[in-house]
Design a protein around this motif. Structure first.
Motif, mmCIF file in Angstrom:
data_model
loop_
_atom_site.group_PDB
_atom_site.id
_atom_site.type_symbol
_atom_site.label_atom_id
_atom_site.label_comp_id
_atom_site.label_asym_id
_atom_site.label_seq_id
_atom_site.Cartn_x
_atom_site.Cartn_y
_atom_site.Cartn_z
ATOM 1 N N SER A 188 -44.593 -31.832 -69.704
ATOM 2 C CA SER A 188 -45.899 -31.778 -69.979
ATOM 3 C C SER A 188 -46.677 -31.144 -71.434
ATOM 4 O O SER A 188 -46.778 -30.218 -72.096
ATOM 5 C CB SER A 188 -46.724 -30.612 -68.655
ATOM 6 N N CYS A 219 -49.537 -30.697 -72.824
ATOM 7 C CA CYS A 219 -50.173 -29.022 -72.570
ATOM 8 C C CYS A 219 -49.671 -27.778 -72.258
ATOM 9 O O CYS A 219 -49.483 -26.786 -73.455
ATOM 10 C CB CYS A 219 -51.082 -29.335 -71.936
ATOM 11 N N ASN A 261 -48.069 -28.288 -58.481
ATOM 12 C CA ASN A 261 -49.303 -27.277 -58.730
ATOM 13 C C ASN A 261 -50.473 -27.821 -58.195
ATOM 14 O O ASN A 261 -51.514 -27.641 -57.919
ATOM 15 C CB ASN A 261 -49.738 -28.336 -60.453
ATOM 16 N N TYR A 262 -50.211 -28.213 -56.978
ATOM 17 C CA TYR A 262 -51.684 -28.345 -56.093
ATOM 18 C C TYR A 262 -51.630 -27.561 -55.122
ATOM 19 O O TYR A 262 -51.932 -27.388 -54.178
ATOM 20 C CB TYR A 262 -51.331 -30.004 -55.584
ATOM 21 N N THR A 306 -57.909 -34.766 -71.468
ATOM 22 C CA THR A 306 -57.641 -33.205 -70.330
ATOM 23 C C THR A 306 -58.681 -32.256 -71.192
ATOM 24 O O THR A 306 -58.011 -31.051 -70.790
ATOM 25 C CB THR A 306 -56.249 -33.285 -70.622
ATOM 26 N N VAL A 341 -53.330 -28.327 -62.352
ATOM 27 C CA VAL A 341 -52.829 -28.729 -63.378
ATOM 28 C C VAL A 341 -52.088 -27.099 -63.723
ATOM 29 O O VAL A 341 -52.366 -26.435 -63.187
ATOM 30 C CB VAL A 341 -53.207 -29.514 -63.956
ATOM 31 N N VAL A 342 -50.905 -27.786 -64.405
ATOM 32 C CA VAL A 342 -50.848 -26.272 -65.447
ATOM 33 C C VAL A 342 -51.164 -26.956 -67.256
ATOM 34 O O VAL A 342 -51.574 -28.567 -67.066
ATOM 35 C CB VAL A 342 -49.043 -27.405 -65.960
ATOM 36 N N PRO A 343 -51.235 -25.837 -67.955
ATOM 37 C CA PRO A 343 -50.123 -24.954 -67.685
ATOM 38 C C PRO A 343 -51.121 -23.447 -66.807
ATOM 39 O O PRO A 343 -52.017 -23.501 -66.840
ATOM 40 C CB PRO A 343 -49.765 -24.634 -68.642
ATOM 41 N N ASP A 378 -56.424 -22.890 -69.300
ATOM 42 C CA ASP A 378 -56.052 -24.030 -70.008
ATOM 43 C C ASP A 378 -55.973 -23.877 -71.900
ATOM 44 O O ASP A 378 -55.700 -22.645 -72.085
ATOM 45 C CB ASP A 378 -58.551 -23.787 -70.617
ATOM 46 N N SER A 379 -55.552 -25.106 -71.951
ATOM 47 C CA SER A 379 -54.109 -24.776 -72.918
ATOM 48 C C SER A 379 -55.216 -24.220 -74.571
ATOM 49 O O SER A 379 -54.376 -23.309 -75.319
ATOM 50 C CB SER A 379 -53.408 -25.662 -73.114
ATOM 51 N N LYS A 439 -50.527 -39.032 -55.441
ATOM 52 C CA LYS A 439 -51.187 -38.070 -55.633
ATOM 53 C C LYS A 439 -52.267 -38.177 -54.681
ATOM 54 O O LYS A 439 -52.460 -36.641 -54.509
ATOM 55 C CB LYS A 439 -52.376 -37.428 -57.172
ATOM 56 N N LYS A 476 -60.543 -33.345 -58.003
ATOM 57 C CA LYS A 476 -59.206 -33.597 -58.027
ATOM 58 C C LYS A 476 -59.080 -35.109 -58.042
ATOM 59 O O LYS A 476 -58.548 -36.060 -58.900
ATOM 60 C CB LYS A 476 -57.414 -32.684 -57.672
HETATM 61 N N1 LIG Z 1 -56.423 -29.027 -70.977
HETATM 62 C C1 LIG Z 1 -55.842 -28.788 -69.715
HETATM 63 C C2 LIG Z 1 -55.380 -29.963 -69.087
HETATM 64 C C3 LIG Z 1 -54.093 -29.880 -68.026
HETATM 65 C C4 LIG Z 1 -53.435 -30.874 -67.786
HETATM 66 O O1 LIG Z 1 -54.250 -31.997 -67.659
HETATM 67 N N2 LIG Z 1 -51.962 -30.889 -67.235
HETATM 68 C C5 LIG Z 1 -51.554 -32.209 -66.992
HETATM 69 C C6 LIG Z 1 -50.251 -32.068 -67.657
HETATM 70 S S1 LIG Z 1 -50.611 -32.221 -69.773
HETATM 71 C C7 LIG Z 1 -51.516 -31.863 -65.742
HETATM 72 O O2 LIG Z 1 -51.073 -30.621 -64.930
HETATM 73 N N3 LIG Z 1 -51.063 -33.212 -64.652
HETATM 74 C C8 LIG Z 1 -50.952 -32.698 -63.806
HETATM 75 C C9 LIG Z 1 -51.645 -33.863 -62.315
HETATM 76 O O3 LIG Z 1 -52.904 -34.511 -62.785
HETATM 77 O O4 LIG Z 1 -51.540 -33.198 -61.346
HETATM 78 C C10 LIG Z 1 -54.690 -27.077 -69.949
HETATM 79 O O5 LIG Z 1 -54.529 -27.501 -71.548
HETATM 80 O O6 LIG Z 1 -54.943 -27.006 -69.562
#
Ligand SMILES: N[C@@H](CCC(=O)N[C@@H](CS)C(=O)NCC(=O)O)C(=O)O
Length: 326
Positions: free
Chosen positions: A39, A41, A66-67, A94, A105-107, A120-121, A186, A210
């Motif tokens: 990922s 972020c 992550n869910y 994002t 989501v991560v991180p 939020d990264s 998903k 989501k």
């Molecule tokens: N702006 C959020 C965005 C986080 C985000 O979109 N993470 C993505 C990976 S970069 C994620 O976890 N996606 C998995 C999903 O949607 O299932 C942050 O920076 O923490």
């Protein structure tokens, strides 16, 4: 047991595979990072932690872990009022600042010393800069230009080239296959979780938001006009990066000092390259050279290029990946 302990324990107790929790860096880890190896972020946060030499436990989640309820509750708790505005639309970007908060989501960073979780990264990066000030990655004299670049980077439609199907799609074949039908997969997991947690209002609300967001992504993932718009945006971003590099006196995007701005650009440029979209910077050799300087940076190498994850290597980064670490 206070809220930090309760939510932190619940997320930790969901981790089933100890081999996916590894300690990075020297000494006793102050932080935990819930992340994906791949990922973008997560990569930004890992790169900054590497620059700081800060020790942390990296908990690598598998897709859709992550869910899980404990993890999502930890994020909702950490977000506080920001969780009032959940992201439900999908513009292939994002940024929490523009899109709203995604609880799934991560991180997620956990600070074991201050006993708090940070989501939020963009905020995690600021938090780490404050809490681990040395070496400074947002030097006072450069604070404005560094933050400008980090903000620009946070708004990049990264998912638009990761998930999006483009004409003459250059992405590795295995990745194109993986992205086909991804939003429906998903959704299926989220619907099962809604069923299993029917009485948990907070969770159900997060899962429904989501699903709405992922279905909005599905609606544009293969839409040629939307996806061409994404590439146009990347062309403009790279042209803009080129003129910024031209104005600066030094090898890095804010001049002679390597800063947080370079950490986030290193992650983005390697991703563009990995996906096969590097021809987007053909008109800008300065950007190409900058990208290759970044690939030599030990933090980018250890936290991004050499970080082991479940993804097969991309044919577009073979030369870069095989270079020995500095
Ligand atoms: N702006 C959020 C965005 C986080 C985000 O979109 N993470 C993505 C990976 S970069 C994620 O976890 N996606 C998995 C999903 O949607 O299932 C942050 O920076 O923490």
């Amino acid at each position: 047991m206070d809220a930090f302990e309760r939510y932190g324990d619940a997320a930790r107790n969901e981790l089933t595979d100890p081999s996916r929790s590894v300690t990075i860096g020297p000494g006793t880890p102050r932080f935990e990072l819930y992340h994906f190896g791949f990922s973008i972020c997560s990569q930004k946060v890992r790169t900054l932690l590497a620059e700081k030499g800060a020790a942390y436990i990296a908990h690598e989640l598998a897709p859709t872990e992550n869910y899980r309820p404990g993890y999502v509750h930890l994020r909702l708790h950490a977000a506080g009022e920001r969780a009032d505005r959940l992201a439900e639309a999908h513009t292939m970007r994002t940024s929490v600042a523009t899109e709203g908060f995604d609880a799934c989501v991560v991180p997620t960073l956990v600070d074991l010393e201050r006993r708090r979780a940070v989501v939020d990264s963009a905020l995690i990066l600021e938090y780490l800069e404050r809490e681990v000030p040395s070496p400074p990655m947002i030097p006072t004299a450069l604070a404005d230009p560094v933050r400008d670049e980090v903000r620009i980077n946070d708004g990049i439609p990264h998912p638009g080239i990761l998930y999006g199907f483009h004409a003459n799609d250059p992405r590795p074949g295995f990745w194109i296959d993986a992205m086909d039908g991804v939003y429906d997969r998903k959704r299926a997991v989220l619907e099962r979780l809604i069923e299993e947690n029917r009485d948990d209002t907070a969770l159900v609300r997060a899962y429904r938001a989501k699903i709405a967001k992922e279905m909005a992504g599905k609606a544009i993932q293969k839409d040629p006009a939307s996806m061409e718009g994404v590439l146009d945006e990347f062309r403009a971003l790279l042209a803009n990066l080129d003129s910024t590099l031209d104005r600066r006196d030094g090898p890095w995007v804010c001049g002679s000092a390597f800063t947080l701005a370079d950490c986030v650009w290193g992650v983005t440029l390697y991703r563009i390259q990995w996906l096969g979209h590097a021809p987007l910077w053909d008109p800008h050799p300065r950007v190409r050279d900058y990208a290759h300087r970044l690939y030599e940076r030990p933090s980018i190498r250890s936290a991004v290029i050499d970080w082991s994850h479940a993804m097969p290597p991309s044919p577009h980064t073979t030369e870069i990946d095989r270079r020995p670490a500095a």
